[in-house]
Write a protein that holds these residues in place. Structure first.
Motif, PDB file in Angstrom:
ATOM      1  N   LEU A   1       0.813  -1.217   0.000  1.00 41.20           N
ATOM      2  CA  LEU A   1       0.000   0.000   0.000  1.00 41.20           C
ATOM      3  C   LEU A   1       0.849   1.270   0.000  1.00 41.20           C
ATOM      4  O   LEU A   1       0.469   2.277  -0.606  1.00 41.20           O
ATOM      5  N   PHE A   2       2.001   1.227   0.671  1.00 34.37           N
ATOM      6  CA  PHE A   2       2.894   2.387   0.687  1.00 34.37           C
ATOM      7  C   PHE A   2       3.420   2.676  -0.719  1.00 34.37           C
ATOM      8  O   PHE A   2       3.513   3.823  -1.143  1.00 34.37           O
ATOM      9  N   GLU A   3       3.760   1.623  -1.448  1.00 30.24           N
ATOM     10  CA  GLU A   3       4.252   1.789  -2.819  1.00 30.24           C
ATOM     11  C   GLU A   3       3.140   2.215  -3.759  1.00 30.24           C
ATOM     12  O   GLU A   3       3.354   3.033  -4.654  1.00 30.24           O
ATOM     13  N   GLN A   4       1.951   1.680  -3.553  1.00 29.52           N
ATOM     14  CA  GLN A   4       0.845   2.065  -4.425  1.00 29.52           C
ATOM     15  C   GLN A   4       0.553   3.556  -4.310  1.00 29.52           C
ATOM     16  O   GLN A   4       0.283   4.221  -5.306  1.00 29.52           O
ATOM     17  N   GLU A   5       0.622   4.102  -3.089  1.00 31.78           N
ATOM     18  CA  GLU A   5       0.432   5.534  -2.910  1.00 31.78           C
ATOM     19  C   GLU A   5       1.524   6.314  -3.640  1.00 31.78           C
ATOM     20  O   GLU A   5       1.256   7.322  -4.300  1.00 31.78           O
ATOM     21  N   ALA A   6       2.761   5.841  -3.550  1.00 29.97           N
ATOM     22  CA  ALA A   6       3.880   6.523  -4.209  1.00 29.97           C
ATOM     23  C   ALA A   6       3.776   6.416  -5.728  1.00 29.97           C
ATOM     24  O   ALA A   6       4.029   7.394  -6.443  1.00 29.97           O
ATOM     25  N   PHE A   7       3.405   5.261  -6.243  1.00 27.87           N
ATOM     26  CA  PHE A   7       3.249   5.111  -7.694  1.00 27.87           C
ATOM     27  C   PHE A   7       2.117   5.986  -8.216  1.00 27.87           C
ATOM     28  O   PHE A   7       2.217   6.552  -9.310  1.00 27.87           O
TER      29      PHE A   7
END
Length: 137
Positions: A122-128
Motif C-alpha cells: 500500500l505504501f508503494e501504491q500511494e507513491a506510484f
C-alpha cells in the motif's frame, strides 16, 4: 499562523527523526564510497558512489527513502524518482518510528496473500499513484 506552521514543521521532522537517523547512517556509508549529497525540498538526497552501484546491481532498487533522506544510484535517477520518493518522505512524517516496520509488514502481508510484496504494498501504491500524477503534469 507562522508559529503554527513552524511547530508543525518541527513536529514532522522530529516524528520522522528515528527513520531519518537510519537514513543518515546509510548516507554516511554511501558518501564514504564516493556519493554526493544535496538538499532538495527539505530532503537530503545522496546519490552515486560504488556502494550504491553495487546495491543497485544486487537488489534491483534504484532509490530508497528513510525519513528525510533519499538514497539513490545517481542524481539523474533521484531527479526522475523524486515525486515517488517524496511520497515516502511524507509517509515517514505520518508514521514516524513505525514507518519501517509498517512498510515491511505491509509487504509481508501482500506476499503471504500471494501478491507482490513491493508492487502491491500500500505504501508503494500511494507513491506510484503520485508518480503517475506528476508525469501527467
Amino acid at each position: 499562523m507562522v508559529l503554527n506552521s513552524f511547530l508543525n514543521h518541527i513536529f514532522r521532522y522530529g516524528w520522522a527523526s528515528p527513520t531519518t537517523l537510519l537514513g543518515l547512517l546509510f548516507a554516511s556509508l554511501l558518501l564514504l564510497t564516493g556519493a554526493s549529497a544535496r538538499w532538495v525540498d527539505g530532503v537530503i538526497e545522496v546519490a552515486g558512489g560504488w556502494l550504491a552501484q553495487t546495491l543497485v546491481q544486487t537488489s534491483g532498487f534504484a532509490a530508497l527513502t528513510l525519513g528525510h533522506v533519499v538514497l539513490g544510484c545517481s542524481a539523474e535517477c533521484l531527479q526522475r524518482l523524486r515525486p515517488h520518493e517524496h511520497v515516502h518522505v511524507r509517509q515517514a512524517e505520518r508514521w514516524g518510528l513505525l514507518f519501517v516496520p509498517a512498510y515491511l509488514l505491509a509487504g509481508l502481508w501482500q506476499w503471504l496473500r500471494g501478491r507482490h510484496a513491493y508492487y502491491d504494498n500500500l505504501f508503494e501504491q500511494e507513491a506510484f499513484a503520485a508518480e503517475s500524477v506528476e508525469s501527467v503534469r
